[in-house]
Scaffold this motif. Structure first.
Motif, PDB file in Angstrom:
ATOM      1  N   ARG A 167       0.848  -1.191   0.000  1.00 41.80           N
ATOM      2  CA  ARG A 167       0.000   0.000   0.000  1.00 41.80           C
ATOM      3  C   ARG A 167       0.881   1.238   0.000  1.00 41.80           C
ATOM      4  NH1 ARG A 167      -4.578  -0.601   4.513  1.00 41.80           N
ATOM      5  NH2 ARG A 167      -5.757   0.746   3.091  1.00 41.80           N
ATOM      6  N   LYS A 177      -3.525   3.130  -0.376  1.00 45.20           N
ATOM      7  CA  LYS A 177      -4.170   2.469  -1.508  1.00 45.20           C
ATOM      8  C   LYS A 177      -3.302   1.294  -1.949  1.00 45.20           C
ATOM      9  CE  LYS A 177      -1.881   5.893  -4.358  1.00 45.20           C
ATOM     10  NZ  LYS A 177      -2.009   7.043  -5.236  1.00 45.20           N
ATOM     11  N   PRO A 178      -3.924   0.209  -2.458  1.00 43.39           N
ATOM     12  CA  PRO A 178      -3.145  -0.973  -2.842  1.00 43.39           C
ATOM     13  C   PRO A 178      -2.343  -0.748  -4.117  1.00 43.39           C
ATOM     14  CG  PRO A 178      -5.455  -1.275  -3.387  1.00 43.39           C
ATOM     15  CD  PRO A 178      -5.374   0.016  -2.627  1.00 43.39           C
TER      16      PRO A 178
END
Length: 382
Positions: A167, A177-178
């Motif tokens: 992330r 966020k991935p």
């Protein structure tokens, strides 16, 4: 309208893979497994879903799942087919840079290189939003620094690299966020430890530790802002392929039980003549066929570019195949009685292995949650 009746090409591919698989030894030996992988790759089976421009077969998950199912039905499942060409190959083919495609896709297709996939963490199994493996930029060099832990990662010891889900921080929102990163096996700070499993399989499971693993800027796969889109591009094929794994294993167990039931005579007729034996085997066959149909639907939807439709169908296929596999293996062992637990017949080890199709890569309960929320519109309890 998509038809689930197999084309002549698919029937021919299925027959060819089945004929090839029958010539291979049933073994848990790592070297035999490696030779099987290379032989299958030489015939174009391993990379059948990868783009022709990069050495693949130019087909899709439909064809790759067919290959894995037939290998499993012969007693030769290749677990890394789920990981290397289906997850990693798909993600790189769809979102990788031109350089990443040229570097990785040809060797993934011809079997000379393998890639593992790491997403699960000690405290982030079903809930991928709790992933704590983080990547930060080195402002001075532009490199990425990756830190975290992963568990239940298959085949890290035989893979040339691992596609790690980490992330990064969104500069606009500050939220994580991935993102996906290609981590070479020999990267400094990238450590692996085998997990002691009560599972008879060639591919071992590992726990990974990433301690400020330094990666070049081009180790990032795709767009840093794409997030879940790229992640699920790999997870839907993973579910379809796990379904193929389960259907193939169930078919193999059922075939061994049928051979035994036709020949084993206790009174005057083979035991397969008795409904107490015949009916459960017939039921196992029906459930495997139903699971295969849903697997084919999911694969067709994915190959047609319907990611949303494929997500629902892939989860259902994985659920159905996992349940059908466990039941088929259990009934096969029961049919053979004591012989079902002997090494000669090779069914005892499937009792544990069949649970993999039920547990991984997502539990049956989380699939029921998905269907409850996404398909039936019921509220969440979490």
């Amino acid at each position: 309208m998509t038809t689930l009746v197999e084309s002549e090409e698919h029937k021919s591919l299925r027959a060819a893979v089945a004929a090839f698989a029958r010539t291979q030894p049933h073994t848990l030996d790592a070297e035999d497994n490696r030779r099987l992988w290379q032989a299958a790759a030489k015939l174009g089976y391993i990379g059948v879903n990868l783009p022709e421009a990069y050495g693949g077969g130019g087909a899709g998950i439909t064809e790759l799942s067919l290959v894995l199912e037939e290998l499993g039905a012969s007693g030769n499942p290749l677990l890394m087919m789920i990981v290397s060409p289906a997850i990693c190959g798909t993600v790189i083919a769809r979102f990788g840079t031109e350089e990443q495609k040229r570097e990785w896709l040809p060797p993934l297709a011809d079997g000379t290189r393998l890639m593992a996939f790491g997403i699960t963490e000690p405290d982030a199994g079903s809930n991928s939003h709790r992933i704590t493996t983080t990547a930060r930029r080195d402002a001075a060099t532009g490199d990425w620094l990756l830190t975290g832990r992963k568990v239940f990662v298959s085949g890290v010891d035989i893979a040339d690299a691992t596609l790690i889900v980490g992330r990064t921080e969104d500069a606009r929102t500050g939220r994580l966020k991935p993102c996906l990163f290609i981590v070479p096996r020999d990267a400094p700070g990238f450590e692996r430890r085998p997990i002691d499993m009560e599972l008879s399989a060639v591919e071992r499971q590992f726990e990974l530790t990433l301690d400020d693993v330094r990666l070049p800027a081009d180790a990032l796969v795709g767009d840093e802002d794409a997030g879940l889109l790229q992640l699920f591009a790999g997870l839907n094929p993973e579910r379809v392929m796990t379904a193929a794994f389960g259907v193939g294993m169930g078919r193999h167990a059922l075939a061994r039980a049928l051979d035994y039931a036709r020949e084993r005579t206790v009174w005057k007729t083979p035991i397969g003549a008795h409904q107490a034996i015949a009916h459960p085997l017939a039921q196992a066959h029906i459930e495997l066929e139903l699971a295969r149909l849903m697997m084919q639907k999911a694969a067709h939807l994915y190959d047609a570019g319907d990611d949303a439709g494929a997500g629902e169908a892939a989860n259902m296929a994985k659920y159905a195949a996992g349940e059908a596999c466990v039941k088929a293996v259990d009934q096969a062992v029961h049919t053979l009685g004591g012989n079902g637990l002997t090494r000669e017949y090779g069914l005892g080890r499937l009792i544990t292995a069949s649970r993999v199709a039920r547990i991984a890569p997502v539990s049956r309960e989380m699939i029921l949650n998905y269907v409850s929320h996404q398909t039936l519109g019921l509220p969440k309890s979490y």
